[in-house]
Scaffold this active site. Structure first.
Site, PDB file in Angstrom:
ATOM      1  N   GLU A  40       0.130   0.767   3.419  1.00  0.00           N
ATOM      2  CA  GLU A  40       0.892  -0.372   2.914  1.00  0.00           C
ATOM      3  C   GLU A  40       1.274  -1.248   4.102  1.00  0.00           C
ATOM      4  O   GLU A  40       2.097  -0.854   4.919  1.00  0.00           O
ATOM      5  CB  GLU A  40       2.159   0.115   2.204  1.00  0.00           C
ATOM      6  CG  GLU A  40       3.027  -1.041   1.737  1.00  0.00           C
ATOM      7  CD  GLU A  40       4.500  -0.681   1.598  1.00  0.00           C
ATOM      8  OE1 GLU A  40       5.188  -1.370   0.843  1.00  0.00           O
ATOM      9  OE2 GLU A  40       4.968   0.275   2.250  1.00  0.00           O
ATOM     10  N   ASP A  59       2.922   4.906   3.222  1.00  0.00           N
ATOM     11  CA  ASP A  59       4.047   4.014   2.998  1.00  0.00           C
ATOM     12  C   ASP A  59       4.507   3.376   4.315  1.00  0.00           C
ATOM     13  O   ASP A  59       4.504   4.025   5.356  1.00  0.00           O
ATOM     14  CB  ASP A  59       5.203   4.827   2.380  1.00  0.00           C
ATOM     15  CG  ASP A  59       6.331   3.949   1.909  1.00  0.00           C
ATOM     16  OD1 ASP A  59       6.079   3.066   1.067  1.00  0.00           O
ATOM     17  OD2 ASP A  59       7.475   4.137   2.382  1.00  0.00           O
TER      18      ASP A  59
END
Ligand SMILES: *[C@@H]1O[C@H](CO)[C@@H](O)[C@H](O)[C@H]1NC(C)=O
Ligand SMILES: *[C@@H]1O[C@H](CO)[C@@H](O)[C@H](O)[C@H]1NC(C)=O
Ligand SMILES: *[C@@H]1O[C@H](CO)[C@@H](O)[C@H](O)[C@H]1NC(C)=O
Ligand SMILES: *[C@@H]1O[C@H](CO)[C@@H](O)[C@H](O)[C@H]1NC(C)=O
Ligand SMILES: *[C@@H]1O[C@H](CO)[C@@H](O)[C@H](O)[C@H]1NC(C)=O
Ligand SMILES: *[C@@H]1O[C@H](CO)[C@@H](O)[C@H](O)[C@H]1NC(C)=O
Length: 555
Positions: free
Chosen positions: A257, A233
C-alpha cells in the site's frame, strides 16, 4: 499424458499451492475483505466473541462478528463471481482496549505480529480457511501491518503489550507533518502515523534485531499457514530496503500500500525492487477523477495517469487495480450513475494489472465516504445476484477467457501486451490491450447526440467485432476505424470491450445463450431492447448476423 491425469495433477497442485510468485499472481483476480465485516457467524462458523448482534453499526467501531471460519461459508459467493484469490485483513494480535477511535475490529492495530488474533479464530481455524481456499484452486493473500505499534500516549515507549520492548526498537517520537510530506520523506518514514488520540508508534525498521525478528517471523508464518501472497500495509512509511529483505524472506508475492498519487514515487517500489507490486493509487485516482468526482469529471486525469503508469512501472501487469478500499470512499458514495461505475470497472478489471475488488463494491454499497463507514457488514445487504455482481462476474469471465484462450494481437497475448491509448477526447478514451480494445466514456447514462471515433483500431477494414460485455456486434469502417454512438435510447454512456468475432468465438464468449448480462440505465433497471442492434457500417457478415440475432434475443 492422459487428460484426466493432467487434471488430477492440476487439482493436486492447486491444493498444495503456496509460495506463489508475482508471475503466478499476474493472471489472478482478487476479492478484498475485512474478516470482521464480510460474513456473519453461523452454526458452522461460531463467533468467537459472543453475543454479537447481526446488526452492525459502523459508527460503533467495534467487532461485528465475522471470523475466518465464517469466510468459508461465503467462498462460493466469491468464487461464483469468478475471483480466484482473496485478500484478508491482518491475522495478527491487536490491542484489545478501547480507544477514541473504537476497537481494533479491522485488525490493523497490531501489537504483536507473532500471535494470532483470537478475535477471529484459532490457529486451527486459520489453517482450515487456507485449506478451503486452496481446495478451490484459489490463492490467499494476507494483510501484514508492521510499521507502527498502537498506543494512547506518545511518551510510553515501548507501549504495553507491544512485541518490541526496547526503546531503540522505536524511532524517537515525532508526528508526520503532512504539509511538508512532499519535501521531507524522512519524516514520512520515521515519524508516527496517528494523532494524539491514538498513535501508531513508529517501529525502527533499521534496527538489526527488529529486521531479523520480522524476517524470521514472516518466513515462518508464510510457511506455517501456506500463505500465497502478502499485502503490505503502510509500505510508504518504511524505508524500501527493509521491504526487499522482508518480502525476500517471505518468498511470496508482495503488494504494497503506497497511498500516494505521484508516479515517480510509487513506481520506485518496483523499480528499486523493494517489492513486486503496489496497489495502483495513481490509476485509482485517475479512475476516480474521470468517473466519479461530480460535476467536474475529467478524462485527462485518467489518460495522464495511464501514460505515467505505463511509462514508469517496470511491470504494470502485477499492480493492484481497485476503485475503492477500506480507506477510500465507496465509489457509489461519490457516483450516483451506475454506468459511470461500470466504465470505471472495465478499467479496474481489464487494464494492465491484477483486479482487486473491495467487498461490497459488487453490492453497490454506497454508504461510506470514509473510515469507519466504508467498512459496513456485507451481510446486512445479503449476497444477492444483483446487476453489479453480474457485471463483476462478466468482467472476470472476459479476463479469464482472454488469458486462457491465448488470443494474440501482433504476436502478443492479453497478459503480455501493454495497454496503449488509441484515441481520447474530453469524455472518452479507447485503450488497446492485446486482442481487445476497451472504450470508456464519462458521459453518463443519458443518451446524447454524440459519438466517439477511433480513427485507427489496428484492425483491417470490415473486421467483424463484438462487444464482449453486451455481445452487440460492430465492424470497422474505412482505414480500420470504429465509431461508437451514444445517441440511441438506452445506449448512452456505455463501456465497450471489443474483440474480433473470431477471438470471441475461440474464447467461448458471446457464442452461447447464457448472456444474462445487460446494461442498466440510471434507474438500475435492466435495459431491454427489441429493435435492431446498433451496428455501424459496413454491413456485418453472416456470422455476426447470427450473433446479432442471439444478442437481440437476450438483451
Ligand atoms: C506528546 O503528547 C503531548 C500531549 O498530547 C504533547 O504535549 C507533546 O508535545 C507530545 N510530544 C511530542 C514530542 O510531540
Ligand atoms: C483536467 O485535468 C487535467 C490534468 O490533470 C488538467 O490539466 C485540466 O485543467 C483539467 N480540466 C478541467 C476542465 O478541469
Ligand atoms: C456516503 O456515506 C456517508 C457516510 O460516510 C453518508 O452520510 C452519505 O449519505 C453517503 N452518500 C450516499 C450517496 O450514499
Ligand atoms: C488526450 O490525452 C492526452 C494525455 O493525457 C492529453 O494530453 C490530451 O489533451 C487528451 N486529448 C483530449 C482531446 O482531451
Ligand atoms: C447470477 O446470474 C447469472 C446471470 O443471470 C447466472 O448465470 C448465475 O448463475 C447467477 N448466480 C446465482 C448464484 O444465482
Ligand atoms: C431506464 O429504463 C426504463 C426501462 O427499463 C425506462 O422506462 C426509463 O425511461 C429509463 N431511464 C433512463 C434515465 O434512461
Amino acid at each position: 499424458m492422459h487428460l484426466s491425469i493432467i487434471t488430477a495433477l492440476a487439482v493436486l497442485g492447486s491444493q498444495l499451492t503456496n509460495a506463489a510468485t508475482a508471475d503466478e499472481w499476474r493472471s489472478r483476480s482478487i476479492y478484498q475483505l475485512i474478516t470482521d465485516r464480510f460474513a456473519p457467524p453461523s452454526d458452522s462458523a461460531p463467533a468467537r466473541t459472543q453475543p454479537l448482534p447481526l446488526e452492525c453499526n459502523t459508527q460503533d467501531q467495534t467487532w461485528c462478528g465475522g471470523t475466518w471460519l465464517s469466510i468459508i461459508d461465503k467462498l462460493d459467493y466469491i468464487q461464483g463471481m469468478g475471483f480466484d484469490a482473496i485478500w484478508i485483513s491482518p491475522t495478527s494480535e491487536n490491542i484489545d482496549f478501547g480507544t477514541p477511535y473504537g476497537f481494533a475490529y479491522h485488525g490493523y492495530w497490531v501489537n504483536d505480529v507473532r500471535n494470532i488474533n483470537q478475535r477471529f479464530g484459532s490457529e486451527d481455524d486459520l489453517h482450515t480457511l487456507v485449506d478451503e481456499v486452496h481446495k478451490r484452486g484459489m490463492y490467499i493473500m494476507v494483510d501484514v501491518a508492521i510499521n507502527g505499534i498502537p498506543s494512547l500516549s506518545n511518551s510510553t515507549i515501548p507501549p504495553q503489550g507491544s512485541m518490541w520492548t526496547k526503546k531503540e526498537q522505536f524511532h524517537d517520537f515525532c508526528q508526520i507533518d503532512w504539509s511538508t510530506e512532499l519535501e521531507n520523506d524522512k519524516q514520512v518514514k520515521d515519524c508516527s502515523l496517528g494523532d494524539d488520540k491514538l498513535w501508531l508508534l513508529d517501529v525502527n525498521t533499521e534496527n538489526t534485531e527488529v529486521v531479523t525478528t520480522l524476517q524470521s517471523w514472516i518466513s515462518e508464518y508464510v510457511a506455517k499457514y501456506k500463505i500465497d501472497g502478502l499485502r503490505i500495509d503502510a509500505a510508504k512509511h518504511v524505508p524500501g530496503a527493509f521491504w526487499t529483505g522482508f518480502c525476500g524472506a517471505s518468498g511470496v508475492f508482495c503488494m504494497g500500500e503506497v497511498f500516494d498519487d505521484r508516479i515517480d514515487y510509487t513506481s520506485a517500489f518496483q523499480r528499486e525492487k523493494w517489492m513486486d507490486s503496489i496497489l495502483g493509487f495513481p490509476f485509482y485516482n485517475g479512475l476516480s477523477k474521470a468517473f466519479s468526482v461530480e460535476p467536474h469529471r475529467n478524462m485527462s486525469e485518467l489518460t495522464e495517469r495511464i501514460i505515467g503508469t505505463l511509462n514508469s512501472f517496470p511491470d504494470p501487469g502485477v499492480l493492484g487495480n481497485f476503485i475503492e478500499n477500506h480507506d477510500t470512499p465507496r465509489f457509489r458514495n461519490i457516483t450516483a450513475d451506475p454506468r459511470l461505475v461500470h466504465n470505471a470497472m472495465v478499467g479496474q478489471f481489464l487494464f494492465d494489472g491484477i483486479p482487486v475488488l473491495y467487498y461490497g463494491q459488487e453490492q453497490d454499497m454506497s454508504w461510506g465516504l470514509s473510515d469507519p463507514h466504508n467498512r459496513a457488514a456485507l451481510w446486512t445487504l445479503g449476497y444477492e445476484n444483483v446487476t453489479t455482481v453480474k457485471q463483476v462476474a462478466r468482467l472476470n469471465q472476459i479476463r479469464s477467457a482472454l488469458i486462457k484462450g491465448g488470443a494474440t494481437y501482433n504476436g502478443e497475448t492479453y497478459l503480455q501486451a501493454r495497454s496503449t491509448i488509441l484515441a481520447n477526447t474530453t469524455y472518452d478514451v479507447a485503450i488497446r490491450k492485446g486482442p481487445i480494445i476497451m472504450s470508456l466514456t464519462n458521459r453518463g447514462s443519458p443518451e446524447e447526440a454524440a459519438s466517439f471515433s477511433i480513427e485507427n483500431t489496428g484492425w483491417k477494414r470490415g473486421e467483424a467485432l463484438i462487444d464482449l460485455i453486451s455481445c452487440l456486434d460492430f465492424a470497422t469502417g474505412s482505414g480500420g476505424s470504429l465509431s461508437i454512438s451514444y445517441s440511441r435510447q438506452g445506449y448512452g454512456g456505455l463501456p465497450y470491450v471489443f474483440a474480433t468475432v473470431d477471438d470471441a468465438r475461440h474464447m467461448g464468449i458471446c457464442n452461447d445463450v447464457q448472456l444474462g448480462i445487460v446494461h442498466t440505465n440510471q434507474t438500475g433497471k435492466p435495459y431491454t431492447s427489441g429493435s435492431a442492434v446498433y451496428a455501424p457500417s459496413p454491413v456485418v457478415g453472416l456470422v455476426t448476423g447470427a450473433i446479432t440475432l442471439l444478442a437481440l434475443f437476450f438483451l
